[in-house]
Design an enzyme around this catalytic site. Sequence first.
Site, PDB file in Angstrom:
ATOM      1  CG  HIS A 145      -1.963   1.031   1.198  1.00  0.00           C
ATOM      2  ND1 HIS A 145      -2.262   2.381   1.252  1.00  0.00           N
ATOM      3  CD2 HIS A 145      -3.147   1.044   1.260  1.00  0.00           C
ATOM      4  CE1 HIS A 145      -3.420   3.410   1.361  1.00  0.00           C
ATOM      5  NE2 HIS A 145      -4.426   2.021   0.552  1.00  0.00           N
ATOM      6  CE  LYS A 592     -11.153   6.473   0.339  1.00  0.00           C
ATOM      7  NZ  LYS A 592     -10.264   6.193  -0.467  1.00  0.00           N
TER       8      LYS A 592
END
Length: 741
Positions: A145, A592
């Site tokens: 990541h 988000k």
Amino acid sequence: MASKPTDKELRARVKLLGNLLGNVLHAQAGGRVLKAVEMLRKGYIGLRQDPNPRKRARLSRLTAALDALTLTHVVRAFSTYFSLVNIAEEAHQHRGRRAQVRGGGPLWLGSFDQTLRQFQAQGISVEQLQTLLDRLAYIPVITAHPTESKRQTIMEALRRIFITSERLNDSRLGKGERQEITQLLEAQIQILWKTDEVRATRPQVRDEIKNGLVYFHECLFQAVPTMYRYLEKAVQKTYGKGLKPGQTITVPSFLRFGSWIGGDRDGNPNVKPETTLLALRLQTRSVLLEYLSRIIALSRVLTHSSQLCQPSQALRDSLEIDEQFCYKTFGDNLERFRYEPYRRKLYVIRYRLECNLRTVKKRIEGDNITVLEGGYGAAQELLNDLYLIRDSLISHGDHSIAEAELQDLIRLVESFGFFLLRLDVRQESSRHTQAVAELYSRQSENIDYLALPEAGRMQLLASTIRQGTLTADKDNLSAPTQESLAVFETMAAMLKEGGAQAFGSYVISMTHCASHVLEVMLLACQAGLAGKTQDDAWFCHLRIAPLFETIDDLQRIEVVLATLLENPVYAELLKASGNQQEVMLGYSDSCKDGGILASAWMLYQAQKKVTALTRAHGIECQLFHGRGGTIGRGGGPTHESILAQPQGTVHGQIKFTEQGEMVSYKYSNTETAVYELSVGVTGLMKASRSLIQPPTPDNAEYLHIMGELAELGEQIYRDLTRTPGFLDYFYEATPINEIGQ
């Protein structure tokens, strides 16, 4: 009584490392850099005690006046300093835990000692504890990541500094020895200072695979058996006295690691079918190298003579069978170790593992050969040989020897097999929809799959899977569809090469409806991973995990799963694969989408719905938590995060992503890794008590209040993110673009 390390000791270590860094800055970067660093450091410390606007403005002017090169050095200096502080804090925590262990009293929250004491106080019996241990499955999944921006070289340099600084804790050191270690520390800090922090080029997937494997060689191959030893000692200490004659408590090997590195193709065009092949083979090479090094070490330890002890009949019989390998193992010296049975057996094991290693090296080079003659066909064959040695040692009174290095190796083979990591494959749902639609359009009926409603798609997909595969000329298909099919063909090939445990799950990101899962199943049927045998029996070698990521998807999760589980064809395939449904929950995207509070509450409710639904269908459920490191991505302390799952939804199993910087944070040092694995496992044990005791129901009033708070939180979050200029501010105030690059 051992004394616990004090903050004074931590401050002294931080001061030492800071002074050594100051020496390096003065010698390597010049007095101006050190002067600027010291002025800023002292100035901002002063602002914490006296938030004076004039002083703050003066410090801002100082920063603005620095030229680009000096400013770069100043930023690097503070970055390096905080890395050194982290080392000091991590070492301080280690010393604190060791002092507690030496003290002999109750240990920290989340330790095996504290957890088992708590279980005993709650009336959990020996039988109940064994039931719980037998159901455990703790599965961290390592991902590549972009939030991990450190180079592997930097992490290795920090590791060397950590090890060297720990040597200063030896109270037996003389003044000269202490000075030598301090000088070595300064030299290592100087190397760190002169090493590029940022990669010169974007890492390739092959680099990411190798970087992920480093954590095993540097740390986890030592941490995993150590964790099991700590658990066994705690079980014996707490429950040992209450055991009946002949009664034992067995700790099975329940830890499994997964990986997305080389399998996660969602949004990464560089992950190709051949990348997945490479990942699996590099993993196999890594674990075989570890086994070989331990077998060689054991052959120097188990030097028992058959004239001084009597090995078991089973071991003697196996040595007779091993005669077929002896010429290749010993060459002209066929009588070597004839009276040292364990060494002879271990040398044969070594030869056979070397055959496996040569095989996988040739496969990495592109030669798709079968396993070389003499190699093990499966990890279980190696385990059987190791069990023979262990049981034979125990038979002639060498129980303590059998439980030492040999048992550690057995734990590793039980945990890692020949695959090391169970590779998950991930792709976005629309890629499968496009591939399936193209396949249907190439049939004689020319079916317009995209024009069908959801119910029509489900009916068509189920009918096709029941009847067999679709026919199509692969060469005439579009490149994306060819690649989608190639992924499943690669999985089918690697299951034959690496065994059923080579892969974890096929994760479908952005799962919006039940047909997204059946589309994957249809593509799997095309590659022979699922379908019907000639005897008309269902088979399925693929575990599919739908990923629900957005707030809307989490709200629809019950409808989607109910539609899927009630489909007769899918139900048969699920039963054939083990009758376990894995469901992945996305923390980052839901945060988000609706904010931290709304995300957490929707995930809480989703888990309750999923477990209730699967229970009603008689299906075992495994939840896969897609957590990140920060609070905004679902992160938090490992132990507490697991305990925060809804009551009754954790049934001995938990699977979760270890993303980005959390991998290096948890698994760079052996002691930290042992601690993190331990508190994670104890969190799982506590959260799984519903397996042996009825769970406590949630308070209805609290649920109502949380629902209102989540609704309000989502509204405020959406208002904030829609504020004019917010996105401009976000991209200017955060390094999101730089991390991506």
